[in-house]
Design an enzyme around this catalytic site. Structure first.
Site, PDB file in Angstrom:
ATOM      1  CD  GLU A 209      37.116  47.637  31.162  1.00 32.67           C
ATOM      2  OE1 GLU A 209      37.619  48.268  32.108  1.00 32.67           O
ATOM      3  OE2 GLU A 209      37.219  46.390  31.044  1.00 32.67           O
TER       4      GLU A 209
ATOM      5  CE  LYS B  50      37.171  48.075  35.864  1.00 32.23           C
ATOM      6  NZ  LYS B  50      38.187  47.782  34.821  1.00 32.23           N
TER       7      LYS B  50
ATOM      8  CB  CYS C 190      35.960  44.809  33.479  1.00 27.79           C
ATOM      9  SG  CYS C 190      37.121  43.467  33.061  1.00 27.79           S
TER      10      CYS C 190
ATOM     11  CE  LYS D  98      40.596  36.502  32.826  1.00 27.36           C
ATOM     12  NZ  LYS D  98      41.249  37.778  32.381  1.00 27.36           N
TER      13      LYS D  98
END
Length: 586
Positions: free
Chosen positions: A44, A127, A163, A196
């Site tokens: 990104e 996006k 994302c 994560k």
């Protein structure tokens, strides 16, 4: 079924370095082509770096991003890579900034992806889901896209997403299923948090099931101010099978052959599907032929222990902050305690001992064992070790001012800060401060003293985790036949600021084993007093701790930036007013 050789380039861009970021794309695209890739994807906002924050509002910056994209497409073709489809993130705009007087409804800055081929931009995607929580402010900067871009590549329909599109159900992934795509490419600037990676794989599996398609997930690596990105790129099939997964915290080209369903009859160039989103279809002409020989397999990187993961994150965050801001070296005070020892070891791992200066700053209250531990750490790590006694300077102050009690303690800390900043000014070092998250939370620090510095590598590390990190780093060194960098006595002795005779942290604070769980619940978990008591904490200790946290906000607002490794770091993650009379009732 067609087979596409995919290449996911998890690389380390720098915000604002258009030339350097474009060169990364060219270099890694060449590596992908040499590996026989038929499609390569970059993270990104690859061309601009991420996040660019208020640079979005500078029209010159947006224009530079769009120009860099066009130039990159031409340069890839000139490099002989025109046949290779390249997906790259960049900043686009279809109107003036939303904050400007000439703003237009529905137009403005866009977080965008482009597919480059044959010297030009074949397709773009804006996006759709814009995060506006934690460290993200994308509603401030961007307008959401309303169309899913599908590109036919080598007989496969490939959807482009970015994302946050992956983190929310519906939208692009639901539309991708209706559009009948075989592959969804998801380019990311997803910051690191401890564990994560345990969340990410199940999430990718859910979106793969929603889209009914294979997902190629590519994430950047590197540090950007408080954020650090760990990579963890992967490819997951529609049934949830993990095909390949990249390592964390290193640049890596993940190359893997993927069987994908052949595209059906081409649909209309544009059509309306679910959720008010359109599908925009494009076609790439010739692509590199399917490679012969053995199939490419990227492998699956196994997860590492929490302490190893955090250590690598902190090293990378520190290294990139120093190098991207072009500091030649760092300097820090060495007290002989655990915090400065861990920061020194991190700095040596990040930069090498020749770029780290450690200064012992003893006063009359500094114990002999602390001085010896500081010197021992210098020998173990090989950093530039120095001694600058502070007592003569403190005595000069005391000879001219009538000071007592905690004021004298703070004076010692501030003299140390002055010395470190003087060395910084004289020799060009970046000063590292060494206060851990527990101390920052309760205000256990001296403004313009031990808090002085340009960067704090352990700002988001709880005190109890500091000990775990130190033990892990020493064990890791021993397992490789190396000298453990941190003296065992620095790990084992009771923590103390040594600013008064016999002083210990426990004179002022609860035991860290009791303190940290309360702080984690209050700061990271947003629990109130009731929730903390229901978790089993002592009411008196809770009330005492919460008072300290609430009254220290002004100190935290002035603290140095530091690498985020938790779900809620002090700074952009946690924004509370300094002037604030709200208190948890107790």
């Amino acid at each position: 079924m067609p087979t596409l050789r995919l290449a996911l380039s998890q690389v380390n861009p720098t915000v604002g370095d258009f030339a350097g970021n474009a060169e990364l794309v060219r270099t890694w695209s060449r590596r992908a082509a040499d590996a026989g890739a038929q499609l390569v994807a970059f993270p990104e906002m690859m061309l601009t770096g991420y996040p660019v924050e208020d640079l979005v509002f500078r029209r010159s910056f947006v224009a530079a991003s769009k120009a860099a994209l066009e130039q990159l497409a031409a340069d890839l073709a000139a490099d002989g890579l025109g046949d290779l489809p390249v997906v790259v993130g960049y900043l686009d705009a279809d109107g003036p900034p939303q904050v400007s007087g000439d703003a237009q409804p529905g137009r403005g800055a866009r977080n965008a992806a482009a597919l480059l081929h044959s010297g030009g931009v074949v397709a773009t995607y804006f996006k759709h889901h814009l995060p506006n929580y934690g460290v993200f402010d994308e509603d401030r900067y961007f307008l959401p896209g309303a169309a899913l871009t599908v590109v036919r590549i080598g007989g496969v329909d490939v959807a482009l997403t970015i994302c946050e599109d992956l983190w929310q159900a519906g939208g692009p992934f639901a539309v991708a299923r209706q559009a009948g795509v075989g592959l969804v490419v998801n380019i990311n600037g997803s910051p690191y948090e401890l564990n994560k990676d345990d969340i990410r794989l199940p999430l990718v599996r859910r979106r793969a099931a929603e889209a009914g398609a294979t997902i190629a997930y590519v994430n950047m690596i590197g540090g950007q101010d408080e954020l650090v990105f760990e990579g963890d790129s992967m490819i997951v099939e529609a049934d949830g099978t993990l095909l390949t997964r990249a390592p964390q915290f290193v640049e890596h080209l993940l190359v893997h052959d993927v069987e994908l369903p052949e595209a059906g009859e081409p649909g209309a160039d544009e059509e309306e599907l679910a959720d008010g989103m359109r599908v925009v279809r494009r076609t790439v002409g010739s692509v590199p032929p399917a490679p012969t020989g053995p199939a490419a397999a990227g492998g699956v990187m196994e997860p590492v222990a929490d302490e190893a993961e955090v250590w690598h994150a902190l090293v990378l965050g520190l290294r990139d902050y120093v190098d991207k801001n072009r500091f030649p070296s760092v300097v820090l005070g060495l007290s002989g305690g655990i915090d400065s020892a861990v920061v020194a070891a991190l700095a040596v791992d990040a930069l090498g001992p020749q770029r780290v200066v450690g200064v012992s700053l003893p006063s009359q209250h500094s114990s002999e064992h602390s001085r010896a531990d500081a010197e021992d750490l210098g020998k173990r790590t090989g950093l530039d070790y120095r001694v600058e006694p502070i007592q003569p300077m403190v005595d000069t102050f005391l000879a001219n001012m009538s000071l007592s009690g905690v004021t004298v303690e703070n004076l010692q800390a501030r003299v140390r800060g002055v010395i470190l900043m003087a060395l910084s000014n004289q020799e060009g070092h970046l000063v590292l401060t060494t206060g851990n998250k527990s101390e920052l939370a309760v205000g256990y620090s001296t403004l313009y003293g031990d808090s002085v510095g340009g960067f704090n590598p352990v700002k988001d590390v709880w005190k109890t985790l500091m000990w775990r990190l130190a033990k892990w780093r020493n064990a890791d060194a021993a397992s490789r036949g190396e000298t453990p960098p941190i003296p065992e006595s620095s790990i084992g002795k009771p923590p103390s600021a040594e600013l008064s005779p016999g002083q210990l942290d426990s004179d002022t604070l609860p035991d860290y084993d009791a303190l940290d769980p309360i702080l984690i619940g209050y700061v990271d978990g947003d629990l109130g007093r009731k929730g903390l008591l229901e978790s089993g904490h002592d009411p008196a200790v809770v009330d005492r701790v919460l008072r300290m946290v609430d009254t220290a906000e002004y100190k935290r607002r002035q603290s140095a930036p530091g690498t985020k490794i938790s779900i809620k770091a002090f700074g952009r993650d946690r924004r509370l007013p300094i002037t604030n009379r709200w208190r948890e009732q107790g």
